[in-house]
Write a protein that holds these residues in place. Structure first.
Motif, PDB file in Angstrom:
ATOM      1  N   ILE A   1     -19.232 -52.149  -3.645  1.00  0.00           N
ATOM      2  CA  ILE A   1     -18.209 -52.307  -4.671  1.00  0.00           C
ATOM      3  C   ILE A   1     -16.909 -51.749  -4.103  1.00  0.00           C
ATOM      4  O   ILE A   1     -16.877 -50.609  -3.653  1.00  0.00           O
ATOM      5  N   THR A   2     -15.871 -52.572  -4.106  1.00  0.00           N
ATOM      6  CA  THR A   2     -14.569 -52.139  -3.594  1.00  0.00           C
ATOM      7  C   THR A   2     -13.523 -52.314  -4.686  1.00  0.00           C
ATOM      8  O   THR A   2     -13.504 -53.341  -5.369  1.00  0.00           O
ATOM      9  N   VAL A   3     -12.681 -51.317  -4.861  1.00  0.00           N
ATOM     10  CA  VAL A   3     -11.641 -51.358  -5.881  1.00  0.00           C
ATOM     11  C   VAL A   3     -10.279 -51.546  -5.208  1.00  0.00           C
ATOM     12  O   VAL A   3      -9.915 -50.794  -4.301  1.00  0.00           O
ATOM     13  N   LEU A   4      -9.543 -52.564  -5.664  1.00  0.00           N
ATOM     14  CA  LEU A   4      -8.200 -52.842  -5.142  1.00  0.00           C
ATOM     15  C   LEU A   4      -7.181 -52.621  -6.247  1.00  0.00           C
ATOM     16  O   LEU A   4      -7.445 -52.937  -7.408  1.00  0.00           O
ATOM     17  N   LYS A   5      -6.028 -52.095  -5.887  1.00  0.00           N
ATOM     18  CA  LYS A   5      -4.969 -51.935  -6.884  1.00  0.00           C
ATOM     19  C   LYS A   5      -3.603 -51.983  -6.203  1.00  0.00           C
ATOM     20  O   LYS A   5      -3.499 -51.845  -4.987  1.00  0.00           O
ATOM     21  N   ASP A   6      -2.584 -52.197  -7.044  1.00  0.00           N
ATOM     22  CA  ASP A   6      -1.206 -52.265  -6.564  1.00  0.00           C
ATOM     23  C   ASP A   6      -1.060 -53.288  -5.443  1.00  0.00           C
ATOM     24  O   ASP A   6      -1.416 -54.429  -5.608  1.00  0.00           O
ATOM     25  N   ALA A   7      -0.573 -52.869  -4.258  1.00  0.00           N
ATOM     26  CA  ALA A   7      -0.276 -53.811  -3.179  1.00  0.00           C
ATOM     27  C   ALA A   7      -1.518 -54.584  -2.736  1.00  0.00           C
ATOM     28  O   ALA A   7      -1.447 -55.772  -2.431  1.00  0.00           O
ATOM     29  N   GLU A   8      -2.656 -53.897  -2.715  1.00  0.00           N
ATOM     30  CA  GLU A   8      -3.891 -54.557  -2.293  1.00  0.00           C
ATOM     31  C   GLU A   8      -4.274 -55.687  -3.245  1.00  0.00           C
ATOM     32  O   GLU A   8      -4.832 -56.700  -2.830  1.00  0.00           O
ATOM     33  N   ALA A   9      -3.985 -55.508  -4.531  1.00  0.00           N
ATOM     34  CA  ALA A   9      -4.363 -56.492  -5.541  1.00  0.00           C
ATOM     35  C   ALA A   9      -3.288 -57.547  -5.757  1.00  0.00           C
ATOM     36  O   ALA A   9      -3.509 -58.522  -6.485  1.00  0.00           O
ATOM     37  N   SER A  10      -2.134 -57.385  -5.122  1.00  0.00           N
ATOM     38  CA  SER A  10      -1.003 -58.282  -5.389  1.00  0.00           C
ATOM     39  C   SER A  10      -1.250 -59.707  -4.953  1.00  0.00           C
ATOM     40  O   SER A  10      -0.601 -60.632  -5.439  1.00  0.00           O
ATOM     41  N   ILE A  11      -2.195 -59.924  -4.017  1.00  0.00           N
ATOM     42  CA  ILE A  11      -2.474 -61.293  -3.564  1.00  0.00           C
ATOM     43  C   ILE A  11      -3.078 -62.138  -4.676  1.00  0.00           C
ATOM     44  O   ILE A  11      -3.095 -63.363  -4.578  1.00  0.00           O
ATOM     45  N   TYR A  12      -3.550 -61.487  -5.741  1.00  0.00           N
ATOM     46  CA  TYR A  12      -4.132 -62.223  -6.858  1.00  0.00           C
ATOM     47  C   TYR A  12      -3.122 -62.451  -7.978  1.00  0.00           C
ATOM     48  O   TYR A  12      -3.485 -62.941  -9.051  1.00  0.00           O
ATOM     49  N   GLY A  13      -1.863 -62.102  -7.720  1.00  0.00           N
ATOM     50  CA  GLY A  13      -0.811 -62.335  -8.700  1.00  0.00           C
ATOM     51  C   GLY A  13      -1.022 -61.540  -9.968  1.00  0.00           C
ATOM     52  O   GLY A  13      -1.548 -60.425  -9.953  1.00  0.00           O
ATOM     53  N   SER A  14      -0.625 -62.147 -11.093  1.00  0.00           N
ATOM     54  CA  SER A  14      -0.701 -61.455 -12.373  1.00  0.00           C
ATOM     55  C   SER A  14      -2.132 -61.137 -12.769  1.00  0.00           C
ATOM     56  O   SER A  14      -2.385 -60.183 -13.500  1.00  0.00           O
TER      57      SER A  14
END
Length: 205
Positions: free
Chosen positions: A179-192
């Protein structure tokens, strides 16, 4: 006669709503943000005649009764996303995560190194209190803390084996690889959709 006319009019309205449909367009991209051409679009489990063009773009007429839109690429496999009557839907394939992405807290869990995994009844029990910055409430609502978003009280985006899913209720704890958690810049590739964080779950083969 007036009653008959009224009934016919009501029937026409119901029929028209029953056949309501939306034109959905978007792009299919790989993990490098490059277009995926030749991918086939599916409505639920039924293949359409629509395939992505050289730019990864597509346009698809979707009846309101459809629950999921899926994409299949011979090279990259399947992607699936719940259909919520939106007019734009983009799909992105995930790269195969390198070994060092299967992290232990604070960034995630690696159950292969955790012999207590089988004692958890649900995926929520498995995650509760074991990933820093991730709060699993009593009703199993998940919130990723510390993200720079006005939507930080919303649930994160869930991705299981590369597929976008509405819920992770179906995930069995002892079948989880990481299980990996992405947030902020890491999650930005998924847009809104990634504004409230992204939880990436990989299952054992």
């Amino acid at each position: 006669m007036r009653l008959v006319n009224t009934l016919i009019f009501a029937l026409l309205i119901v029929t028209s709503f029953g056949h309501a449909q939306t034109t959905v367009s978007g792009k299919v991209l790989n993990h490098k943000n490059k277009p995926v051409s030749g991918a086939v679009l599916y409505l639920d489990s039924t293949a359409t005649n629509v395939i992505t063009n050289k730019s990864g773009g597509y346009s698809l007429i979707v009846p309101d009764s459809i629950k999921n839109i899926k994409v299949h690429s011979k090279k990259l496999g399947w992607l699936s996303s719940a259909y919520a009557k939106e007019s734009t839907m983009d799909f992105m394939y995930l790269d195969t995560a390198p070994a060092d992405q299967s992290l232990t807290p604070p960034n995630g869990l690696n159950p292969d190194k955790d012999k207590t995994t089988v004692s958890f009844r649900t995926i929520y029990d498995m995650m509760r209190g074991r990933i820093a910055g991730v709060v699993v409430q009593q009703d199993n609502t998940i919130i990723v803390r510390g993200i720079n978003s006005i939507r930080n009280n919303s649930e994160p985006l869930f991705i299981v084996d590369g597929n976008f899913v509405q819920s992770i209720d179906f995930v069995v704890p002892n079948e989880v690889k990481s299980i990996t958690v992405l947030k902020d810049a890491e999650a930005s590739i998924y847009g809104s959709r990634g504004a409230s964080g992204v939880i990436v779950i990989k299952l054992k083969k």
